[in-house]
Design a protein around this motif. Structure first.
Motif, PDB file in Angstrom:
ATOM      1  N   ILE A 166      12.862   8.626  -7.808  1.00 14.09           N
ATOM      2  CA  ILE A 166      11.708   9.015  -6.985  1.00 14.09           C
ATOM      3  C   ILE A 166      10.533   8.071  -7.223  1.00 14.09           C
ATOM      4  O   ILE A 166       9.927   7.566  -6.268  1.00 14.09           O
ATOM      5  N   LEU A 167      10.206   7.832  -8.496  1.00 18.36           N
ATOM      6  CA  LEU A 167       9.050   6.977  -8.798  1.00 18.36           C
ATOM      7  C   LEU A 167       9.279   5.545  -8.322  1.00 18.36           C
ATOM      8  O   LEU A 167       8.370   4.908  -7.776  1.00 18.36           O
ATOM      9  N   ASN A 168      10.472   5.026  -8.531  1.00  9.03           N
ATOM     10  CA  ASN A 168      10.752   3.665  -8.060  1.00  9.03           C
ATOM     11  C   ASN A 168      10.781   3.612  -6.541  1.00  9.03           C
ATOM     12  O   ASN A 168      10.360   2.614  -5.951  1.00  9.03           O
ATOM     13  N   GLY A 169      11.241   4.667  -5.902  1.00  8.80           N
ATOM     14  CA  GLY A 169      11.210   4.729  -4.442  1.00  8.80           C
ATOM     15  C   GLY A 169       9.785   4.720  -3.918  1.00  8.80           C
ATOM     16  O   GLY A 169       9.484   4.051  -2.920  1.00  8.80           O
ATOM     17  N   LEU A 170       8.900   5.443  -4.584  1.00  8.92           N
ATOM     18  CA  LEU A 170       7.492   5.421  -4.191  1.00  8.92           C
ATOM     19  C   LEU A 170       6.881   4.033  -4.413  1.00  8.92           C
ATOM     20  O   LEU A 170       6.089   3.541  -3.599  1.00  8.92           O
ATOM     21  N   ARG A 171       7.273   3.396  -5.523  1.00  5.85           N
ATOM     22  CA  ARG A 171       6.805   2.035  -5.799  1.00  5.85           C
ATOM     23  C   ARG A 171       7.266   1.078  -4.706  1.00  5.85           C
ATOM     24  O   ARG A 171       6.482   0.261  -4.204  1.00  5.85           O
ATOM     25  N   LEU A 172       8.521   1.213  -4.302  1.00  6.79           N
ATOM     26  CA  LEU A 172       9.044   0.346  -3.245  1.00  6.79           C
ATOM     27  C   LEU A 172       8.354   0.617  -1.914  1.00  6.79           C
ATOM     28  O   LEU A 172       8.111  -0.306  -1.132  1.00  6.79           O
ATOM     29  N   LEU A 173       8.020   1.879  -1.655  1.00  6.71           N
ATOM     30  CA  LEU A 173       7.289   2.218  -0.432  1.00  6.71           C
ATOM     31  C   LEU A 173       5.917   1.546  -0.425  1.00  6.71           C
ATOM     32  O   LEU A 173       5.494   0.992   0.594  1.00  6.71           O
ATOM     33  N   MET A 174       5.250   1.585  -1.572  1.00  3.02           N
ATOM     34  CA  MET A 174       3.929   0.937  -1.665  1.00  3.02           C
ATOM     35  C   MET A 174       4.054  -0.575  -1.467  1.00  3.02           C
ATOM     36  O   MET A 174       3.216  -1.186  -0.794  1.00  3.02           O
ATOM     37  N   VAL A 175       5.096  -1.158  -2.039  1.00  2.63           N
ATOM     38  CA  VAL A 175       5.308  -2.597  -1.865  1.00  2.63           C
ATOM     39  C   VAL A 175       5.587  -2.914  -0.396  1.00  2.63           C
ATOM     40  O   VAL A 175       5.059  -3.889   0.152  1.00  2.63           O
ATOM     41  N   ASP A 176       6.387  -2.078   0.262  1.00  6.77           N
ATOM     42  CA  ASP A 176       6.672  -2.305   1.683  1.00  6.77           C
ATOM     43  C   ASP A 176       5.419  -2.176   2.532  1.00  6.77           C
ATOM     44  O   ASP A 176       5.306  -2.817   3.586  1.00  6.77           O
ATOM     45  N   LEU A 177       4.487  -1.331   2.107  1.00  8.46           N
ATOM     46  CA  LEU A 177       3.232  -1.171   2.846  1.00  8.46           C
ATOM     47  C   LEU A 177       2.220  -2.253   2.476  1.00  8.46           C
ATOM     48  O   LEU A 177       1.129  -2.300   3.043  1.00  8.46           O
ATOM     49  N   GLY A 178       2.577  -3.109   1.526  1.00 14.27           N
ATOM     50  CA  GLY A 178       1.693  -4.201   1.134  1.00 14.27           C
ATOM     51  C   GLY A 178       0.676  -3.810   0.084  1.00 14.27           C
ATOM     52  O   GLY A 178      -0.263  -4.558  -0.170  1.00 14.27           O
ATOM     53  N   ILE A 179       0.879  -2.670  -0.538  1.00 14.72           N
ATOM     54  CA  ILE A 179      -0.054  -2.194  -1.573  1.00 14.72           C
ATOM     55  C   ILE A 179       0.513  -2.556  -2.940  1.00 14.72           C
ATOM     56  O   ILE A 179       1.642  -2.206  -3.259  1.00 14.72           O
ATOM     57  N   GLY A 180      -0.274  -3.245  -3.730  1.00 17.48           N
ATOM     58  CA  GLY A 180       0.135  -3.581  -5.093  1.00 17.48           C
ATOM     59  C   GLY A 180       1.180  -4.667  -5.179  1.00 17.48           C
ATOM     60  O   GLY A 180       2.001  -4.664  -6.104  1.00 17.48           O
ATOM     61  N   LEU A 181       1.186  -5.580  -4.249  1.00 17.16           N
ATOM     62  CA  LEU A 181       2.193  -6.639  -4.269  1.00 17.16           C
ATOM     63  C   LEU A 181       2.090  -7.505  -5.519  1.00 17.16           C
ATOM     64  O   LEU A 181       3.093  -7.953  -6.056  1.00 17.16           O
ATOM     65  N   GLU A 182       0.876  -7.727  -5.973  1.00 21.28           N
ATOM     66  CA  GLU A 182       0.698  -8.623  -7.115  1.00 21.28           C
ATOM     67  C   GLU A 182       0.950  -7.940  -8.454  1.00 21.28           C
ATOM     68  O   GLU A 182       0.998  -8.612  -9.485  1.00 21.28           O
ATOM     69  N   SER A 183       1.126  -6.638  -8.458  1.00 20.93           N
ATOM     70  CA  SER A 183       1.352  -5.937  -9.724  1.00 20.93           C
ATOM     71  C   SER A 183       2.654  -5.141  -9.695  1.00 20.93           C
ATOM     72  O   SER A 183       2.722  -4.026 -10.197  1.00 20.93           O
ATOM     73  N   GLN A 184       3.698  -5.731  -9.115  1.00 14.03           N
ATOM     74  CA  GLN A 184       4.985  -5.039  -9.040  1.00 14.03           C
ATOM     75  C   GLN A 184       5.606  -4.842 -10.417  1.00 14.03           C
ATOM     76  O   GLN A 184       6.213  -3.804 -10.679  1.00 14.03           O
ATOM     77  N   ASP A 185       5.475  -5.852 -11.273  1.00 12.67           N
ATOM     78  CA  ASP A 185       6.051  -5.718 -12.616  1.00 12.67           C
ATOM     79  C   ASP A 185       5.396  -4.567 -13.370  1.00 12.67           C
ATOM     80  O   ASP A 185       6.079  -3.758 -13.998  1.00 12.67           O
ATOM     81  N   LYS A 186       4.076  -4.491 -13.290  1.00 14.01           N
ATOM     82  CA  LYS A 186       3.362  -3.426 -13.998  1.00 14.01           C
ATOM     83  C   LYS A 186       3.737  -2.048 -13.450  1.00 14.01           C
ATOM     84  O   LYS A 186       3.902  -1.093 -14.210  1.00 14.01           O
ATOM     85  N   SER A 187       3.885  -1.944 -12.131  1.00 18.68           N
ATOM     86  CA  SER A 187       4.244  -0.642 -11.559  1.00 18.68           C
ATOM     87  C   SER A 187       5.674  -0.254 -11.925  1.00 18.68           C
ATOM     88  O   SER A 187       5.974   0.929 -12.097  1.00 18.68           O
ATOM     89  N   PHE A 188       6.569  -1.235 -12.063  1.00 20.29           N
ATOM     90  CA  PHE A 188       7.932  -0.923 -12.508  1.00 20.29           C
ATOM     91  C   PHE A 188       7.918  -0.395 -13.930  1.00 20.29           C
ATOM     92  O   PHE A 188       8.541   0.631 -14.228  1.00 20.29           O
ATOM     93  N   TYR A 189       7.192  -1.090 -14.800  1.00 17.49           N
ATOM     94  CA  TYR A 189       7.120  -0.624 -16.188  1.00 17.49           C
ATOM     95  C   TYR A 189       6.407   0.731 -16.275  1.00 17.49           C
ATOM     96  O   TYR A 189       6.781   1.574 -17.089  1.00 17.49           O
ATOM     97  N   ALA A 190       5.414   0.953 -15.428  1.00 16.08           N
ATOM     98  CA  ALA A 190       4.730   2.253 -15.410  1.00 16.08           C
ATOM     99  C   ALA A 190       5.688   3.362 -14.970  1.00 16.08           C
ATOM    100  O   ALA A 190       5.668   4.465 -15.528  1.00 16.08           O
ATOM    101  N   SER A 191       6.558   3.060 -14.002  1.00 12.55           N
ATOM    102  CA  SER A 191       7.526   4.078 -13.574  1.00 12.55           C
ATOM    103  C   SER A 191       8.530   4.371 -14.681  1.00 12.55           C
ATOM    104  O   SER A 191       8.948   5.523 -14.849  1.00 12.55           O
ATOM    105  N   LEU A 192       8.894   3.351 -15.460  1.00 11.12           N
ATOM    106  CA  LEU A 192       9.802   3.587 -16.596  1.00 11.12           C
ATOM    107  C   LEU A 192       9.138   4.461 -17.652  1.00 11.12           C
ATOM    108  O   LEU A 192       9.741   5.406 -18.176  1.00 11.12           O
ATOM    109  N   VAL A 193       7.883   4.158 -17.975  1.00 14.89           N
ATOM    110  CA  VAL A 193       7.167   4.918 -19.002  1.00 14.89           C
ATOM    111  C   VAL A 193       6.953   6.360 -18.538  1.00 14.89           C
ATOM    112  O   VAL A 193       7.161   7.310 -19.314  1.00 14.89           O
ATOM    113  N   LEU A 194       6.579   6.525 -17.282  1.00 11.10           N
ATOM    114  CA  LEU A 194       6.353   7.878 -16.751  1.00 11.10           C
ATOM    115  C   LEU A 194       7.658   8.676 -16.716  1.00 11.10           C
ATOM    116  O   LEU A 194       7.670   9.870 -17.025  1.00 11.10           O
TER     117      LEU A 194
END
Length: 142
Positions: free
Chosen positions: A96-124
């Motif tokens: 779910i969290l990675n799917g939301l991250r991918l949705l944000m990336v597809d919408l162009g939100i947070g493109l430059e911080s994809q690595d950080k959002s992936f690690y944040a989804s792992l930690v969460l």
């Protein structure tokens, strides 16, 4: 005209050290998706075995002595089943969290911080899973 060329060994398992966070996110997302699909088919198969309980009288079902209720109560008392439920929760939360991250990336939100959002989804995912362990393990006998 087509040209043939040597692509080398596709299954070069030594390449995993070169994977970036995006590649790990892709692999984990595919893995968790297949696990969830497998769980759904297994869940449907288990529920289909409860059809026999529907033919029993309402008195047996209300007394919780029917096949379905006793089977589920027996499974829920097993430590292994509780561990599998915790694993299923971790898989579902990460997907779910990675799917939301991918949705944000597809919408162009947070493109430059994809690595950080992936690690944040792992930690969460880890935090939610660890926080749920006491809930899943109450009332379990080893």
């Amino acid at each position: 005209m087509s040209q043939s060329y040597n692509r080398g060994l596709i299954e070069d398992f030594g390449r995993w050290k070169e994977f970036s966070a995006g590649m790990w996110a892709w692999i984990f997302h595919k893995f968790t998706g297949w696990v969830l699909i497998g769980y759904l088919f297994t869940h449907i198969a288990v529920l289909s075995t409860s059809i026999g309980a529907a033919s029993e009288s309402t008195d047996v079902i209300q007394a919780q002595n029917d096949v379905y209720t006793t089977t589920l109560q027996g499974l829920e008392g097993l430590f292994l089943i509780r561990l599998l439920e915790i694993g299923l929760l971790a898989v579902a939360v990460f997907h779910i969290l990675n799917g939301l991250r991918l949705l944000m990336v597809d919408l162009g939100i947070g493109l430059e911080s994809q690595d950080k959002s992936f690690y944040a989804s792992l930690v969460l995912t880890g935090a939610i899973t660890v926080a749920s362990v006491p809930t899943f393990l109450t009332g379990v006998t080893l």
